[in-house]
Design an enzyme around this catalytic site. Structure first.
Site, mmCIF file in Angstrom:
data_model
loop_
_atom_site.group_PDB
_atom_site.id
_atom_site.type_symbol
_atom_site.label_atom_id
_atom_site.label_comp_id
_atom_site.label_asym_id
_atom_site.label_seq_id
_atom_site.Cartn_x
_atom_site.Cartn_y
_atom_site.Cartn_z
ATOM 1 C CG HIS A 143 -1.856 1.256 1.301
ATOM 2 N ND1 HIS A 143 -2.801 1.327 0.739
ATOM 3 C CD2 HIS A 143 -1.763 2.323 2.181
ATOM 4 C CE1 HIS A 143 -3.649 2.409 0.763
ATOM 5 N NE2 HIS A 143 -2.826 3.242 1.682
ATOM 6 C CG HIS B 233 -1.714 7.001 -1.175
ATOM 7 N ND1 HIS B 233 -2.910 7.226 -1.286
ATOM 8 C CD2 HIS B 233 -1.598 6.298 0.283
ATOM 9 C CE1 HIS B 233 -3.687 6.192 -0.513
ATOM 10 N NE2 HIS B 233 -2.943 5.822 0.508
ATOM 11 C CD GLU C 54 -8.447 7.479 -3.714
ATOM 12 O OE1 GLU C 54 -7.980 6.971 -2.697
ATOM 13 O OE2 GLU C 54 -8.335 8.588 -4.050
ATOM 14 C CG HIS D 66 -10.350 7.298 0.195
ATOM 15 N ND1 HIS D 66 -10.929 7.784 1.098
ATOM 16 C CD2 HIS D 66 -9.071 7.101 0.248
ATOM 17 C CE1 HIS D 66 -10.041 8.172 2.077
ATOM 18 N NE2 HIS D 66 -8.906 8.006 1.579
ATOM 19 C CG HIS E 280 -7.646 4.090 2.722
ATOM 20 N ND1 HIS E 280 -7.553 4.437 1.503
ATOM 21 C CD2 HIS E 280 -6.238 4.324 3.367
ATOM 22 C CE1 HIS E 280 -6.439 4.849 0.994
ATOM 23 N NE2 HIS E 280 -5.458 4.760 2.208
ATOM 24 C CD GLU F 89 -6.116 6.162 7.983
ATOM 25 O OE1 GLU F 89 -7.246 6.347 7.118
ATOM 26 O OE2 GLU F 89 -4.934 6.788 7.795
ATOM 27 C CG ASP G 94 -0.736 5.382 3.789
ATOM 28 O OD1 ASP G 94 -1.139 5.211 2.802
ATOM 29 O OD2 ASP G 94 -1.460 5.138 5.009
HETATM 30 O O1 MCF Z 1 -3.600 6.087 3.801
HETATM 31 C C1 MCF Z 1 -3.562 7.457 4.132
HETATM 32 C C2 MCF Z 1 -4.470 8.015 5.115
HETATM 33 N N1 MCF Z 1 -5.772 7.447 4.919
HETATM 34 C C3 MCF Z 1 -6.619 7.810 3.933
HETATM 35 N N2 MCF Z 1 -5.965 8.295 2.593
HETATM 36 C C4 MCF Z 1 -4.783 8.507 2.051
HETATM 37 C C5 MCF Z 1 -3.874 8.027 3.080
HETATM 38 N N3 MCF Z 1 -2.725 8.766 2.164
HETATM 39 C C6 MCF Z 1 -3.033 9.462 1.207
HETATM 40 N N4 MCF Z 1 -4.375 9.249 1.307
HETATM 41 C C7 MCF Z 1 -5.156 9.862 0.108
HETATM 42 C C8 MCF Z 1 -6.285 8.919 -0.261
HETATM 43 O O2 MCF Z 1 -6.154 8.043 -1.339
HETATM 44 O O3 MCF Z 1 -5.738 11.169 0.610
HETATM 45 C C9 MCF Z 1 -7.155 11.361 -0.081
HETATM 46 C C10 MCF Z 1 -7.244 10.131 -0.812
HETATM 47 O O4 MCF Z 1 -7.102 10.404 -2.123
HETATM 48 C C11 MCF Z 1 -7.652 11.499 1.155
HETATM 49 S S1 MCF Z 1 -9.524 11.887 1.205
HETATM 50 C C12 MCF Z 1 -9.626 13.411 0.916
HETATM 51 FE FE FE Z 2 -3.345 4.998 2.295
#
Ligand code: MCF
Ligand code: FE
Length: 408
Positions: free
Chosen positions: A65, A67, A145, A183, A210, A213, A312
């Site tokens: 996982h 990003h 996503e 998401h 996700h 969390e 992450d």
């Molecule tokens: O895993 C971490 C924390 N939880 C959720 N989302 C994200 C994380 N790191 C990046 N994200 C991205 C997610 O894919 O942030 C955005 C999404 O596009 C959050 S939602 C506004």
């Molecule tokens: Fe994430």
């Protein structure tokens, strides 16, 4: 056909076998793994290489996982509290996106590869990472996503998601696997999630989400209250959770989904995930930096949920190095017996990651893809039972990397 010999071979199979003075014979697939002298006698035509002292061969690591599109973050996002982080993401998402280009993502992928990771599960929010992921030597499970809670925008959001997904699908290859990420339960409308998951089932692609969390996510989904409620009600004073945690999990029926974080998941939810054949992506440094809790890894094991490991994104971490992540996990889970924890972490980063991403990788055994890394320890442990722990404590990069048998 190559035959590489090393002091230690970490098979990373279910029983976590370790071979002393062993070797791996492979072309694009693994042909044989075992005792060095037996392999030398049997595979006389192989191109032989004997690694230097204190060497280890093991499967390439799998970061389940990440990003990549948030790689420009250093100090833009606010760490320490989940809702403050989320607010900062919403405020700075466009800025971070504009600071991150294909070149930055390509460099990030190269760093990941050099560390000894041969496969990633990448969440793609915008599509900025598509070309670099396709070009990379890494195996990429590319999770497109889907996100958005406004019922009036569902059609537009779904069209945008479909465009990104089918663009990725066109580029599917032996090392690039399009997949789908919903998401989260608090951010994605269940109708949107259902449509996306119908595509996942029809196309037979992997899924991720996700899930649970943070404590405020738990509170919002359970009773519509807490810090997340304040945030939601600023947009719409009548907003309510779109689904319960259980309803959200049920959307994923007939998929083997990789649920990310799950630090607040209840026992019955872990049972649902286990029943679906799903897994959990554990991201301990992200959890620490976003002020959520440490995952109870003994409990996930008790419920039969497979544990994988992820960094992450740099949105919630300081490096995308999976060795750093394993070391952090060692210091996080102080209630676990240390040698067993080290073995579990190495399995999470190999065999379990491969299972969760449905790949024929992560184990050094005949018939598996030849994704292999060579490591060099500063010293071999006197007691071999300490080898997995020492590997985690002392490694930052791979000395050699093979993907599908090709040296990288
Ligand atoms: O895993 C971490 C924390 N939880 C959720 N989302 C994200 C994380 N790191 C990046 N994200 C991205 C997610 O894919 O942030 C955005 C999404 O596009 C959050 S939602 C506004
Ligand atoms: Fe994430």
């Amino acid at each position: 056909m190559r035959l590489i010999l090393s002091d230690f071979v970490l098979v990373c199979d279910e029983g976590f076998g370790i071979i002393e003075n062993g070797g791996v014979c492979f072309d694009e697939k693994i042909i044989a793994v075992g005792d060095a002298s037996e392999l030398l006698a049997k595979y006389k035509d192989a191109q032989v290489e004997r690694l230097s002292e204190n060497s280890v061969l093991m499967p390439g690591l799998i970061n389940s996982h990440v990003h990549l599109e948030f790689s420009a973050n250093v100090a833009t996002l606010k760490f320490g509290d989940f809702m403050s982080w989320l607010r900062s993401v919403i405020a700075s998402r466009d800025e971070l996106q504009s600071e991150c280009d294909e070149e930055m993502i390509a460099r990030t992928l190269q760093d990941i590869l050099k560390s000894g990771v041969t496969t990633i599960g990448a969440i793609s929010s915008f599509g900025l990472d598509l070309a670099p992921c396709v070009k990379s030597a890494l195996n990429v499970v590319y999770f497109v996503e889907v996100i958005g809670s406004n019922p009036a925008a569902i059609d537009t959001l779904f069209d945008d998601f479909k465009a990104r997904f089918y663009e990725a699908k066109k580029l599917k290859s032996g090392s690039f696997f399009p997949a789908i990420s919903v998401h989260s339960p608090y951010s994605t409308h269940p109708v949107l999630a259902r449509h996306a998951l119908d595509i996942a089932r029809a196309e037979g692609v992997q899924t991720s989400a996700h899930f649970m969390e943070a404590a405020c996510e738990r509170e919002w989904l359970d009773n519509g209250g807490g810090a997340m409620a304040e945030f939601m009600k600023a947009f719409n004073p009548h907003s309510k959770p779109m689904s319960s945690a259980k309803e959200f999990l049920q959307l994923f029926h007939d998929t083997k989904t990789l649920f990310v974080h799950a630090v607040q998941a209840k026992d019955e939810e872990l049972d649902i995930i286990a029943g679906q054949g799903g897994s959990i992506a554990h991201c301990p440094r992200s959890n620490a930096l976003l002020g959520t809790h440490a995952l109870d890894i003994a409990n996930t094991a008790k419920h039969g949920v497979g544990l994988t490991l992820g960094t992450d994104g740099l949105s919630s971490n300081i490096s995308l190095n999976l060795w750093d992540e394993m070391r952090a996990a060692i210091f996080t889970h102080q209630n676990c017996e240390l040698e067993g924890l080290a073995a579990l972490l190495l399995k999470s980063a190999t065999i379990n990651g491969a299972k969760a991403l449905a790949l024929n990788k992560g184990v050094l055994s005949e018939g598996y893809d030849a994704d292999i890394i060579a490591l060099k320890l500063p010293q071999s442990p006197k007691d071999i039972s300490q080898l997995p722990l020492q590997i985690i404590l002392r490694t930052g990069k791979a000395e050699a990397i093979y993907i599908g048998g090709v040296k990288r």
